[in-house]
Scaffold this motif. Structure first.
Motif, PDB file in Angstrom:
ATOM      1  N   HIS A 189       0.855  -1.191   0.000  1.00 33.98           N
ATOM      2  CA  HIS A 189       0.000   0.000   0.000  1.00 33.98           C
ATOM      3  C   HIS A 189       0.892   1.242   0.000  1.00 33.98           C
ATOM      4  CE1 HIS A 189      -3.718   2.195   0.530  1.00 33.98           C
ATOM      5  NE2 HIS A 189      -3.185   2.867   1.538  1.00 33.98           N
ATOM      6  N   PRO A 190       0.666   2.184  -0.906  1.00 36.11           N
ATOM      7  CA  PRO A 190       1.559   3.352  -1.009  1.00 36.11           C
ATOM      8  C   PRO A 190       1.529   4.212   0.251  1.00 36.11           C
ATOM      9  CG  PRO A 190      -0.398   3.647  -2.368  1.00 36.11           C
ATOM     10  CD  PRO A 190      -0.419   2.232  -1.908  1.00 36.11           C
ATOM     11  N   PRO A 191       2.698   4.636   0.728  1.00 37.35           N
ATOM     12  CA  PRO A 191       2.758   5.473   1.937  1.00 37.35           C
ATOM     13  C   PRO A 191       2.276   6.886   1.652  1.00 37.35           C
ATOM     14  CG  PRO A 191       4.940   5.246   0.987  1.00 37.35           C
ATOM     15  CD  PRO A 191       4.040   4.347   0.187  1.00 37.35           C
ATOM     16  N   LYS A 192       1.794   7.552   2.707  1.00 37.06           N
ATOM     17  CA  LYS A 192       1.354   8.939   2.588  1.00 37.06           C
ATOM     18  C   LYS A 192       2.540   9.859   2.865  1.00 37.06           C
ATOM     19  CE  LYS A 192      -3.502   8.196   3.812  1.00 37.06           C
ATOM     20  NZ  LYS A 192      -4.603   8.534   4.766  1.00 37.06           N
ATOM     21  N   ALA A 193       3.346  10.052   1.861  1.00 43.23           N
ATOM     22  CA  ALA A 193       4.500  10.949   1.970  1.00 43.23           C
ATOM     23  C   ALA A 193       4.689  11.631   0.628  1.00 43.23           C
ATOM     24  CB  ALA A 193       5.752  10.171   2.361  1.00 43.23           C
ATOM     25  N   ASP A 194       5.221  12.845   0.665  1.00 45.01           N
ATOM     26  CA  ASP A 194       5.429  13.586  -0.570  1.00 45.01           C
ATOM     27  C   ASP A 194       6.403  12.854  -1.479  1.00 45.01           C
ATOM     28  OD1 ASP A 194       3.756  15.525   0.419  1.00 45.01           O
ATOM     29  OD2 ASP A 194       5.378  16.807   1.159  1.00 45.01           O
ATOM     30  N   ALA A 195       6.188  12.991  -2.771  1.00 47.97           N
ATOM     31  CA  ALA A 195       7.015  12.290  -3.752  1.00 47.97           C
ATOM     32  C   ALA A 195       8.484  12.676  -3.634  1.00 47.97           C
ATOM     33  CB  ALA A 195       6.502  12.578  -5.166  1.00 47.97           C
ATOM     34  N   ASP A 196       8.766  13.952  -3.350  1.00 47.72           N
ATOM     35  CA  ASP A 196      10.166  14.365  -3.249  1.00 47.72           C
ATOM     36  C   ASP A 196      10.830  13.785  -1.996  1.00 47.72           C
ATOM     37  OD1 ASP A 196       8.589  15.898  -1.603  1.00 47.72           O
ATOM     38  OD2 ASP A 196       9.693  17.760  -1.908  1.00 47.72           O
ATOM     39  N   VAL A 197      10.049  13.570  -0.934  1.00 52.48           N
ATOM     40  CA  VAL A 197      10.592  12.939   0.273  1.00 52.48           C
ATOM     41  C   VAL A 197      10.923  11.480  -0.003  1.00 52.48           C
ATOM     42  CG1 VAL A 197      10.051  12.215   2.632  1.00 52.48           C
ATOM     43  CG2 VAL A 197       9.429  14.506   1.864  1.00 52.48           C
ATOM     44  N   LEU A 198      10.032  10.778  -0.700  1.00 49.26           N
ATOM     45  CA  LEU A 198      10.287   9.377  -1.051  1.00 49.26           C
ATOM     46  C   LEU A 198      11.527   9.252  -1.935  1.00 49.26           C
ATOM     47  CD1 LEU A 198       6.642   8.151  -1.749  1.00 49.26           C
ATOM     48  CD2 LEU A 198       7.995   7.829   0.316  1.00 49.26           C
ATOM     49  N   GLU A 199      11.683  10.190  -2.856  1.00 47.83           N
ATOM     50  CA  GLU A 199      12.857  10.156  -3.729  1.00 47.83           C
ATOM     51  C   GLU A 199      14.129  10.427  -2.939  1.00 47.83           C
ATOM     52  OE1 GLU A 199      15.141   9.361  -6.752  1.00 47.83           O
ATOM     53  OE2 GLU A 199      12.968   9.080  -6.747  1.00 47.83           O
ATOM     54  N   GLN A 200      14.034  11.301  -1.958  1.00 49.04           N
ATOM     55  CA  GLN A 200      15.186  11.593  -1.108  1.00 49.04           C
ATOM     56  C   GLN A 200      15.602  10.347  -0.322  1.00 49.04           C
ATOM     57  OE1 GLN A 200      14.468  14.830   1.621  1.00 49.04           O
ATOM     58  NE2 GLN A 200      16.609  14.990   2.260  1.00 49.04           N
ATOM     59  N   ILE A 201      14.616   9.559   0.134  1.00 43.69           N
ATOM     60  CA  ILE A 201      14.913   8.311   0.851  1.00 43.69           C
ATOM     61  C   ILE A 201      15.608   7.323  -0.090  1.00 43.69           C
ATOM     62  CG2 ILE A 201      13.919   6.315   2.025  1.00 43.69           C
ATOM     63  CD1 ILE A 201      11.622   8.179   2.920  1.00 43.69           C
ATOM     64  N   ARG A 202      15.076   7.171  -1.295  1.00 43.43           N
ATOM     65  CA  ARG A 202      15.654   6.226  -2.264  1.00 43.43           C
ATOM     66  C   ARG A 202      17.088   6.590  -2.612  1.00 43.43           C
ATOM     67  NH1 ARG A 202      10.495   7.142  -4.785  1.00 43.43           N
ATOM     68  NH2 ARG A 202       9.092   5.387  -4.382  1.00 43.43           N
ATOM     69  N   ALA A 203      17.399   7.878  -2.584  1.00 45.16           N
ATOM     70  CA  ALA A 203      18.719   8.346  -3.016  1.00 45.16           C
ATOM     71  C   ALA A 203      19.795   8.179  -1.943  1.00 45.16           C
ATOM     72  CB  ALA A 203      18.637   9.808  -3.443  1.00 45.16           C
TER      73      ALA A 203
END
Length: 526
Positions: A100-114
């Motif tokens: 289930h997709p988390p409720k977090a901003d897309a730029d925050v998720l990208e920051q985590i992935r990076a």
């Protein structure tokens, strides 16, 4: 373990799971392990997407269990039975591991992935801590998003040997790769800011490019949130800059006097405030601390990160913080025996001797709560009598393991270099000095307004509160204020919200009057 009502609710949530989940439990013969097994079997029976495997002593921490997406190691483990405040953390982890997709901003998720490198987090919590779930949920989310991140939640009351070995005396306490990472409430954004060292500079550069706001609110607590909503509803360009959205409400356990809401908890209210503000066109700049206010046609707010914001009107809603004793040893032993949140840190002092400083409602309530956990509570009050409500005092004096000392001036926190071992106080009537041997000190002596950065710019009272009139106006034209940072009496959430709304309406009135065209003189022919 779960009652039928909770099972029904959880079953509905688990219908959102799209990928199989594997739960692997490491159990022993303890009562906690039995509770964990019961909980996990209840969960597994609610969804065909969940499988449970129980093993005997399979992990270094037992009882514990891991959550994994089938065929992959998500790096999420709960060392303890996540009930109480942490039940929500378990539910969210199940949903996120289950796709289930988390409720977090897309730029925050990208920051985590990076994020590069290996990150092994351990978070020590207590099940009564309202600050802990935010940290647990943030780190669990990061483990789901980035395969290089691992996270274990550890119930300090269950693993007391670890707590003692690592000298943990406050929760949440987070370790990263075996080293201390942080203590206290941390949002996902705050954790990322500590890991991603370039984030602050990028954010400062972004803030510096922002256009002038019609109204800028400094502070994200109840007063700031209500001011932002009222401003945004007027259709003007509105911004909120806050050191942490939610303010002191985030540190409030039970709220039972917010009219129309019988009872709630601070973090829940803070989350609701943020979601309400975000439903409007409001530019929220979180994790930003204001350092200076410069009056002018456009008022400038300088931030600690180096950027500045400008606005036609400003509402100051910076709130207040816990008042410190300001005695030797307090800062040295903060989070090593000196604490400010009895609900959060109380369970870490189970069976120990503690003191509560302060005889108002907060202090007496803290002493009552702690008396059910610790071996003995000594309450010290500076005044000659307690100031708490009579009903609280009756309850306090009925407890056999509580001592009350009035006319007591705390003079020093003592310790062995690693943790607290007592405090010194002076009897204000006799002048006699005393030393009390104990392991914990809970400070409950009121609040201080967050206004140091305004000294010399905005008129402040002798208590450091922003002086406001009936409209929320300050001594600086175009600058208004509301909430616990002001001279408005009675520091209550509901009052702060009303004052925030009033300040925004007053600021809007100032805005339209100051921007109205000058009256023109029309020549009339004779």
């Amino acid at each position: 373990m779960l009652d039928n009502n909770l099972k029904t609710q959880l079953k509905a949530y688990l219908e959102k799971v799209t990928q199989p989940i594997e739960i692997v439990a490491s159990l022993d013969s303890s009562e906690s392990a039995h509770e964990m097994s019961s909980l996990l079997n209840d969960i597994a029976n609610l969804s065909s997407q969940i499988t449970l495997t129980e093993q005997r002593g399979a992990d270094e921490r037992t009882p514990s269990f891991s959550l994994n997406r089938a065929g992959s190691n998500m790096g999420i483990r709960f060392a303890g039975v996540p009930m109480g405040h942490e039940f929500t953390s378990l539910v969210l982890a199940l949903l996120q591991v289950g796709g289930h997709p988390p409720k977090a901003d897309a730029d925050v998720l990208e920051q985590i992935r990076a994020l590069e490198g290996e990150y092994v987090f351990e978070t020590y919590i207590s099940l009564s801590c309202q600050n802990c779930p935010d940290v647990v949920q943030a780190l669990n989310l990061m483990a789901v998003i980035n395969p290089n991140i691992r996270h274990t939640m550890i119930d300090g009351a269950l693993f007391q040997d670890e707590v003692a070995a690592r000298q943990i005396m406050a929760v949440p306490t987070v370790f990263l790769n075996g080293e201390s990472f942080g203590q206290g409430r941390m949002s996902l954004e705050e954790i990322l800011a500590k890991l991603d060292t370039g984030a602050a500079q990028r954010e400062a550069a972004k803030i510096a490019q922002k256009e002038v706001f019609d109204m800028l609110i400094v502070g994200g607590g109840p007063a700031g949130a209500s001011a932002a909503i009222y401003a945004a509803r007027k259709g003007i360009r509105t911004g909120v800059v806050a050191e942490r959205f939610g303010g002191q409400v985030l540190d409030t356990m039970g709220i039972e006097n917010f009219i129309s809401v019988k009872e709630t908890e601070g973090p829940k209210m803070a989350a609701a405030l943020e979601q309400h503000v975000k439903s409007y066109d409001v530019d929220i700049m979180n994790l930003q601390r204001a350092e200076a206010l410069i009056p002018g046609e456009n008022i400038e707010i300088r931030l600690a990160g180096g950027a500045s914001l400008k606005a036609k009107t400003v509402v100051l809603a910076t709130g207040a913080r816990w008042r410190e004793m300001n005695v030797p040893g307090e800062k040295e032993y903060r989070n090593r025996g000196v604490a400010y949140c009895p609900h959060c840190d109380g369970p870490l002092f189970k069976g120990k001797r503690v003191a509560v400083i302060g005889g108002g409602n907060s202090g007496v309530e803290a002493a009552i709560d702690l008396a059910g956990i610790v071996s003995h509570v000594t309450l010290l009050e500076f005044d000659s009598h307690l100031r708490a409500d009579a009903v609280l005092q009756r309850k306090l004096f009925s407890l056999p393991n509580v001592s009350v000392v009035t006319s007591a001036q705390t003079t020093e926190v003592t310790g062995d270099g690693n943790k607290v071992n007592g405090l010194r106080y002076t009897d204000r009537k006799s002048g006699t000095a005393h030393h009390v041997e104990l392991e914990g000190i809970f400070v409950q002596i009121g609040l201080l307004p967050n206004t140091d950065w305004l000294k010399g710019t905005v008129a402040l009272s002798n208590r450091g509160e922003i002086e406001v009139d009936a409209h929320g106006r300050t001594s600086v034209p175009g600058v208004f204020a509301a909430g616990d940072a002001t001279t408005t009496p009675y520091k209550q959430i509901i009052i702060a919200m009303g004052e925030g709304s009033k300040a925004a309406l007053s600021a809007f009135d100032h805005l339209i009057r100051s921007s109205a065209p000058q009256e023109s003189k029309v020549a009339i022919a004779a």
